[in-house]
Design a protein around this motif. Structure first.
Motif, short mmCIF file in Angstrom:
data_model
loop_
_atom_site.label_atom_id
_atom_site.label_comp_id
_atom_site.label_asym_id
_atom_site.label_seq_id
_atom_site.Cartn_x
_atom_site.Cartn_y
_atom_site.Cartn_z
N ILE A 177 52.81 23.96 55.53
CA ILE A 177 54.15 24.32 56.02
C ILE A 177 54.79 25.19 54.95
CG2 ILE A 177 56.37 23.50 56.86
CD1 ILE A 177 55.04 20.84 57.52
N ARG A 178 55.17 26.40 55.31
CA ARG A 178 55.78 27.34 54.37
C ARG A 178 57.16 27.74 54.89
NH1 ARG A 178 52.17 29.60 50.68
NH2 ARG A 178 53.21 31.64 50.67
N VAL A 179 57.88 28.51 54.12
CA VAL A 179 59.23 28.93 54.47
C VAL A 179 59.24 30.43 54.71
CG1 VAL A 179 61.66 29.04 53.73
CG2 VAL A 179 60.23 27.09 53.08
N THR A 180 59.82 30.84 55.83
CA THR A 180 59.95 32.26 56.15
C THR A 180 61.33 32.50 56.75
OG1 THR A 180 58.85 34.14 57.23
CG2 THR A 180 58.95 32.05 58.47
N THR A 181 61.55 33.67 57.31
CA THR A 181 62.82 33.97 57.98
C THR A 181 62.55 34.37 59.42
OG1 THR A 181 62.71 36.25 57.16
CG2 THR A 181 64.05 34.69 55.90
N ASN A 182 63.53 34.09 60.30
CA ASN A 182 63.39 34.52 61.69
C ASN A 182 64.11 35.85 61.91
OD1 ASN A 182 66.12 33.88 61.81
ND2 ASN A 182 65.82 31.98 62.97
N ASP A 183 64.23 36.27 63.16
CA ASP A 183 64.87 37.56 63.46
C ASP A 183 66.33 37.61 63.04
OD1 ASP A 183 62.48 38.42 64.49
OD2 ASP A 183 63.01 37.94 66.59
N GLU A 185 67.40 36.35 60.24
CA GLU A 185 67.40 36.18 58.79
C GLU A 185 67.73 34.75 58.36
OE1 GLU A 185 66.43 38.52 56.43
OE2 GLU A 185 65.73 39.44 58.28
N GLU A 186 67.49 33.80 59.26
CA GLU A 186 67.67 32.39 58.89
C GLU A 186 66.37 31.86 58.32
OE1 GLU A 186 68.60 31.13 62.81
OE2 GLU A 186 70.77 31.08 62.45
N LEU A 187 66.46 30.90 57.40
CA LEU A 187 65.27 30.29 56.83
C LEU A 187 64.70 29.28 57.83
CD1 LEU A 187 66.55 29.62 53.19
CD2 LEU A 187 65.22 31.57 54.02
N VAL A 188 63.39 29.38 58.06
CA VAL A 188 62.73 28.49 59.01
C VAL A 188 61.34 28.13 58.49
CG1 VAL A 188 63.95 29.33 61.06
CG2 VAL A 188 61.83 30.46 60.33
N ASP A 189 60.79 27.04 59.02
CA ASP A 189 59.42 26.65 58.69
C ASP A 189 58.42 27.50 59.45
OD1 ASP A 189 60.38 24.63 57.11
OD2 ASP A 189 60.02 23.03 58.56
N THR A 190 57.24 27.67 58.86
CA THR A 190 56.13 28.31 59.56
C THR A 190 54.84 27.61 59.17
OG1 THR A 190 54.98 30.39 60.01
CG2 THR A 190 55.81 30.09 57.77
N LEU A 191 53.96 27.39 60.12
CA LEU A 191 52.67 26.75 59.87
C LEU A 191 51.62 27.82 59.58
CD1 LEU A 191 52.38 23.91 62.55
CD2 LEU A 191 52.37 23.63 60.07
N CYS A 192 50.89 27.64 58.47
CA CYS A 192 49.86 28.60 58.08
C CYS A 192 48.56 27.86 57.78
CB CYS A 192 50.29 29.35 56.81
SG CYS A 192 51.87 30.19 56.95
N PRO A 193 47.43 28.52 57.89
CA PRO A 193 46.17 27.89 57.49
C PRO A 193 46.25 27.47 56.02
CG PRO A 193 45.76 29.94 58.67
CD PRO A 193 47.23 29.90 58.41
N LEU A 194 45.71 26.30 55.70
CA LEU A 194 45.74 25.81 54.31
C LEU A 194 44.63 26.51 53.54
CD1 LEU A 194 46.79 24.04 52.09
CD2 LEU A 194 45.48 22.13 53.02
N GLN A 195 45.03 27.44 52.67
CA GLN A 195 44.06 28.25 51.93
C GLN A 195 44.19 28.12 50.42
OE1 GLN A 195 45.04 32.10 53.61
NE2 GLN A 195 43.45 31.91 55.20
N SER A 196 45.26 27.49 49.95
CA SER A 196 45.48 27.37 48.51
C SER A 196 44.39 26.52 47.87
CB SER A 196 46.85 26.73 48.24
OG SER A 196 46.95 26.31 46.89
N LYS A 197 43.66 27.12 46.91
CA LYS A 197 42.60 26.38 46.21
C LYS A 197 43.17 25.20 45.43
CE LYS A 197 39.42 30.30 45.76
NZ LYS A 197 38.69 31.18 44.81
N ASN A 198 44.36 25.39 44.85
CA ASN A 198 44.98 24.31 44.08
C ASN A 198 45.32 23.12 44.97
OD1 ASN A 198 44.82 25.73 41.67
ND2 ASN A 198 46.87 26.61 41.88
N LEU A 199 45.86 23.39 46.15
CA LEU A 199 46.20 22.31 47.07
C LEU A 199 44.94 21.62 47.58
CD1 LEU A 199 49.15 23.68 49.26
CD2 LEU A 199 49.22 21.93 47.49
#
Length: 370
Positions: A177-183, A185-199
Motif C-alpha cells: 500500500i503506497r501513497v499517491t494523489t488523485n485527480d 490532488e488529494e492524498l490517497v492509497d494505491t495498491l502496487c505489486p510488492l517489489q521492494s527487496k528490503n520488504l
C-alpha cells in the motif's frame, strides 16, 4: 506539509511513495513535520496524553527501578531517555534519582535524545536548573562520548511513532500500500505489486504470514534501530514502554486492518492521510519483532509486563499516603488518585506494556532489582 508530500510523489518514477516515506515526511520534515514544528503535542492542550502526563508519580516509580539497578552496580550510572517530549518525565526522574541516591547521581549523567528543536527548547526550560543532565539531538552525539555503552536506555511511546511500510495480502498475493494523489490532488492509497527487496527480505527473515485481506505494518525502522542499539551496548538494560501486540494477537480478525491512525486534538482519526503535518501518526508496535531484533544484537529478553503489573512490582502501591484531608484537591488526594488511575483496570496502564532487554547483566541480578 501536503505540498512537500505531493512533490515527493511527483518526483518518484511510480508517482507514489511508500508509507514509511510518507510518515517520515509528515512527522519529521525539518520545516513542516508534526513533531518538528512549534506547538503543544502532549496534554490537555495537545493531541494526546502519556502516562507521564497523568502525574509525577509515574516517573518517580520508574526512577526507583533505575536507582535500584544503579545502586546495585549492575550498570554504570548513565541513563538515556529516547524521545524526551516536553521534558517533564526527565525532570521527575532526575529529581527522584538525586533525592534517593545522591552519591550515584553525582557520579552519573542523564541524557535526553530529542530530534525536535521545539521540544529540545521545552526540555531545556524544564531541566535548566539540574546538574548532570544533557539534551542532544541524536544518539550519535552520545556515541561520540561513549564508544561502547554501559547504562540504562529508556523510552516511553517512542517506537510507536517510527515509520512503517504497509503491505496487504489479496487473493494469495502480497501487495504494497503506497501513497499517491488523485485527480483532485488529494492524498490517497494505491495498491502496487510488492517489489521492494528490503520488504521481501524482512518478511522472510521475520516469518511474516498474513491472512487474505489482512493489512500489516512492517516495522523495519524499529528493528533496525534496536539492532543498532544492541550493537552499541556493552553492559546495559533497555526498558521500552509502549502499546502493541504479540504475534498471536496480530493474527486475530479484529487486527485485520492494521493499527496505523492519527490523533488530532484527542480525537482518533482513522485515515492517516488527513490533517497532514497537523496530527500525530502512530501504530501499535510488534513486540515479538522488537524482541527478535534485539536478540540479533545479543540483547537478551528478560521479560514483558503490562504497565500496571510492572508498576505494582516496582512498589507503586507503597506510595499511597494516609491522610484525613476532606479537600479532594489537596496534593495528597491528587497523588493518591493518580496512583489509583495508573492501576485501575481498563485505565491507561492497561493499554501499555513494558519490555525489558539486557546485555552483560546476569538474569539473577535483575530478578532482585526489577
Amino acid at each position: 506539509m501536503k505540498r512537500y508530500i505531493q512533490e515527493a510523489i511527483a518526483n518518484d518514477p511510480s508517482t507514489s511513495i511508500s508509507y514509511s516515506t510518507f510518515m517520515e515526511l509528515a512527522l519529521y520534515h525539518p520545516d513542516a513535520g508534526y513533531y518538528m514544528k512549534k506547538g503543544t503535542k502532549i496534554g490537555k492542550e495537545g493531541d494526546f496524553y502519556t502516562s507521564s502526563s497523568v502525574s509525577p508519580i509515574f516517573a518517580e516509580t520508574i526512577a526507583s527501578v533505575f536507582v535500584r539497578i544503579i545502586d546495585a552496580e549492575a550498570v554504570q550510572p548513565i541513563i538515556i531517555e529516547l524521545g524526551g517530549g516536553n521534558g517533564s518525565f526527565a525532570k521527575q526522574v532526575v529529581e527522584t534519582w538525586k533525592k534517593d541516591s545522591s552519591s550515584t547521581y553525582q557520579k552519573g549523567h542523564y541524557f535526553i535524545v530529542e530530534t525536535s528543536p521545539f521540544h529540545r527548547s521545552l526540555i531545556q526550560e524544564e531541566i535548566h536548573t539540574l546538574e548532570h543532565v544533557s539534551v542532544v539531538s541524536s544518539l550519535e552525539e552520545i556515541k561520540s562520548l561513549y564508544p561502547s555503552f554501559k547504562g540504562i536506555i529508556f523510552s516511553n511511546e517512542f517506537f510507536d511513532a517510527f515509520p512503517v511500510d504497509l503491505i496487504k495480502r489479496l487473493d494469495n498475493d502480497l501487495k504494497e500500500i503506497r501513497v499517491t494523489t488523485n485527480d483532485n490532488e488529494e492524498l490517497v492509497d494505491t495498491l502496487c505489486p510488492l517489489q521492494s527487496k528490503n520488504l521481501l527480505q524482512f518478511i522472510d527473515e521475520y516469518g511474516i504470514t498474513l491472512s487474505d485481506g489482512q493489512t500489516y505494518e512492517v516495522p523495519s525502522a524499529m528493528c533496525s534501530f534496536i539492532r543498532t542499539l544492541g550493537d552499541w551496548i556493552e553492559e546495559g538494560i533497555v526498558l521500552t514502554i509502549d502499546y502493541g501486540y504479540r504475534d498471536e494477537e496480530w493474527s486475530l480478525p479484529f487486527h485485520k486492518d492494521g493499527s496505523l491512525r492519527g490523533y488530532y486534538k484527542h480525537q482518533l482519526i482513522k485515515n492517516p492521510l488527513q490533517n497532514v503535518g497537523e496530527m500525530d501518526l502512530t501504530t501499535h508496535i510488534h513486540f515479538d519483532k522488537l524482541i527478535k531484533a534485539g536478540k540479533q544484537s545479543q540483547l537478551d529478553f528478560y521479560g514483558m509486563y503490562r504497565q500496571d503489573e510492572f508498576l505494582l512490582k516496582a512498589g507503586l502501591l507503597g506510595k499511597l499516603q494516609e491522610h484525613d484531608h476532606r479537600d479532594p484537591f489537596s496534593e495528597t488526594s491528587k497523588r493518591n488518585r493518580a496512583i489509583r488511575s495508573l492501576l485501575l483496570q481498563g485505565g491507561i496502564s492497561s493499554s501499555f506494556h513494558i519490555v525489558v532487554q539486557s546485555k552483560g547483566v546476569q538474569k539473577e541480578q535483575l530478578d532482585s532489582l526489577i
